[in-house]
Design an enzyme around this catalytic site. Structure first.
Site, PDB file in Angstrom:
ATOM      1  N   CYS A   1       0.813  -1.220   0.000  1.00 23.24           N
ATOM      2  CA  CYS A   1       0.000   0.000   0.000  1.00 23.24           C
ATOM      3  C   CYS A   1       0.844   1.266   0.000  1.00 23.24           C
ATOM      4  O   CYS A   1       0.362   2.333  -0.394  1.00 23.24           O
ATOM      5  CB  CYS A   1      -0.955   0.005   1.182  1.00 23.24           C
ATOM      6  SG  CYS A   1      -2.128  -1.375   1.170  1.00 23.24           S
TER       7      CYS A   1
ATOM      8  N   HIS B   1      -3.382   7.408   1.758  1.00 26.77           N
ATOM      9  CA  HIS B   1      -3.775   6.070   1.317  1.00 26.77           C
ATOM     10  C   HIS B   1      -5.186   5.816   1.803  1.00 26.77           C
ATOM     11  O   HIS B   1      -5.510   6.037   2.974  1.00 26.77           O
ATOM     12  CB  HIS B   1      -2.805   5.040   1.897  1.00 26.77           C
ATOM     13  CG  HIS B   1      -3.253   3.625   1.738  1.00 26.77           C
ATOM     14  ND1 HIS B   1      -3.737   3.129   0.548  1.00 26.77           N
ATOM     15  CD2 HIS B   1      -3.290   2.593   2.628  1.00 26.77           C
ATOM     16  CE1 HIS B   1      -4.059   1.865   0.707  1.00 26.77           C
ATOM     17  NE2 HIS B   1      -3.800   1.513   1.960  1.00 26.77           N
TER      18      HIS B   1
ATOM     19  N   ASN C   1     -10.073  -0.099  -0.602  1.00 27.28           N
ATOM     20  CA  ASN C   1      -8.616  -0.035  -0.500  1.00 27.28           C
ATOM     21  C   ASN C   1      -8.023  -0.598  -1.787  1.00 27.28           C
ATOM     22  O   ASN C   1      -8.064  -1.805  -2.023  1.00 27.28           O
ATOM     23  CB  ASN C   1      -8.145  -0.843   0.712  1.00 27.28           C
ATOM     24  CG  ASN C   1      -6.650  -0.750   0.937  1.00 27.28           C
ATOM     25  OD1 ASN C   1      -5.897  -0.337   0.068  1.00 27.28           O
ATOM     26  ND2 ASN C   1      -6.219  -1.166   2.126  1.00 27.28           N
TER      27      ASN C   1
END
Length: 323
Positions: A114, A250, A280
């Protein structure tokens, strides 16, 4: 004068299939309300059968080229952040290079889960600052739907597929806080925390695998580490949170996003949020949010932006840039 990496084009691509939270209710002990209350996610996109990470990345990169009014052969390098490349090798970046019709330069992947896009931006900025490249396409792209355990309600409802891209160009700036471009970066990792977020399979172990996550532990690390890395990057740039126009984090979980903003002393009105529509998307989430934020008219030239992310590794970091 200071040579900086300046954003001159943005683009993103989301697969056509939209998966609402209610779709999971047929196969999992979950509800739309349960997912929303714990993550802020309402829907996400899943890649079609046969649609790979490089396909998504190519669409986003082409959109960024179109936005900048340039062609593939105006680009010197491609840096692609992904944990879900099409093949073991070659890199997905070289596949994008071919698909765009780019016949010069070089391309490579960066894998920091990520945090991948932050790592990729840092690499691209260094390539430009050192004179090795004048224009770099930086892409984040993922097909995390391919590594989900569809029986694990704590993880499979959180992730989605997508891609975002920024085209960076070397520009000479006066060398002040008002310079456009990347001002500073901060990268970190701590391999002792591998078991908090990982995939239980891979090439070297000759097995396929699924994403595994200890969500509560990841949350605990995330807020503290994200606020600290963002403030470190700002300090390196000679700035602080009062200079910030936008945080573009993020997009993992709305509670992490809210907690980080609070710890930095910034209101949610200064945060670009897309997690509700995308879920996500790992390394794709920051460039997706930047592209969407620009398209919405939120992000404007001259705005000071902080991006920050944390992912498996654990790996985390931040970038300070002026749009």
């Amino acid at each position: 004068m200071t040579r900086r990496a300046v954003v001159i084009g943005t683009g993103h691509y989301l697969p056509e299939r939209v998966v609402e939270n209610t779709e999971f209710e047929a196969t999992l002990d979950t509800t739309d309300e349960w997912i929303r209350s714990r993550s802020g996610i309402e829907r996400r996109h899943f890649a079609a059968e046969g649609q790979t990470t490089s396909h998504l990345a190519t669409r986003a990169a082409q959109a960024a080229l179109d936005d900048a009014g340039l062609t593939a052969d105006d680009v010197d390098a491609i840096v692609l952040a992904t944990s879900t490349a099409d093949l073991t090798f070659p890199s997905a970046a070289t596949m994008v290079q071919a698909a765009l019709g780019m016949t010069r330069g070089f391309a490579f992947d960066v894998q920091a889960v990520c945090a991948g896009f932050v790592y990729a931006l840092s690499n691209a900025s260094a390539l430009i600052a050192s004179g090795q490249a004048n224009r770099v396409m930086v892409i984040g792209a993922e097909t995390f739907s391919r590594i989900m355990d569809w029986t694990d309600r704590s993880t499979c409802v959180l992730f989605g597929d997508g891609a975002g891209a920024l085209l960076l160009e070397a520009q000479d700036q006066p060398g002040t806080k008002d310079d456009r471009g990347i001002h500073s970066t901060d990268l970190n990792s701590d391999g002792r925390h591998k078991d908090l977020l990982y995939v239980d399979g891979g090439v070297s172990t000759q097995s396929t695998g699924h994403l595994r996550m200890q969500g509560n532990q990841v949350f605990r690390h995330a807020v503290e580490k994200l606020a600290k890395t963002a403030n470190t990057a700002l300090d390196r740039a000679g700035m602080d949170s009062t200079d910030v126009d936008w945080i573009v984090p993020h997009q993992a979980n709305i509670r992490i996003i809210q907690g980080t903003a609070k710890k930095m002393g910034l209101p949610m009105e200064k945060v670009i949020v897309t997690v509700q529509d995308h879920g996500n998307t790992s390394a794709a989430s920051i460039p997706l949010a930047l592209s969407v934020g620009k398209a919405r008219g939120q992000i404007k030239e001259g705005d000071l932006i902080v991006t920050e992310a944390i992912g498996g590794g654990l790996a985390w970091g931040a970038v300070v840039l002026r749009w």
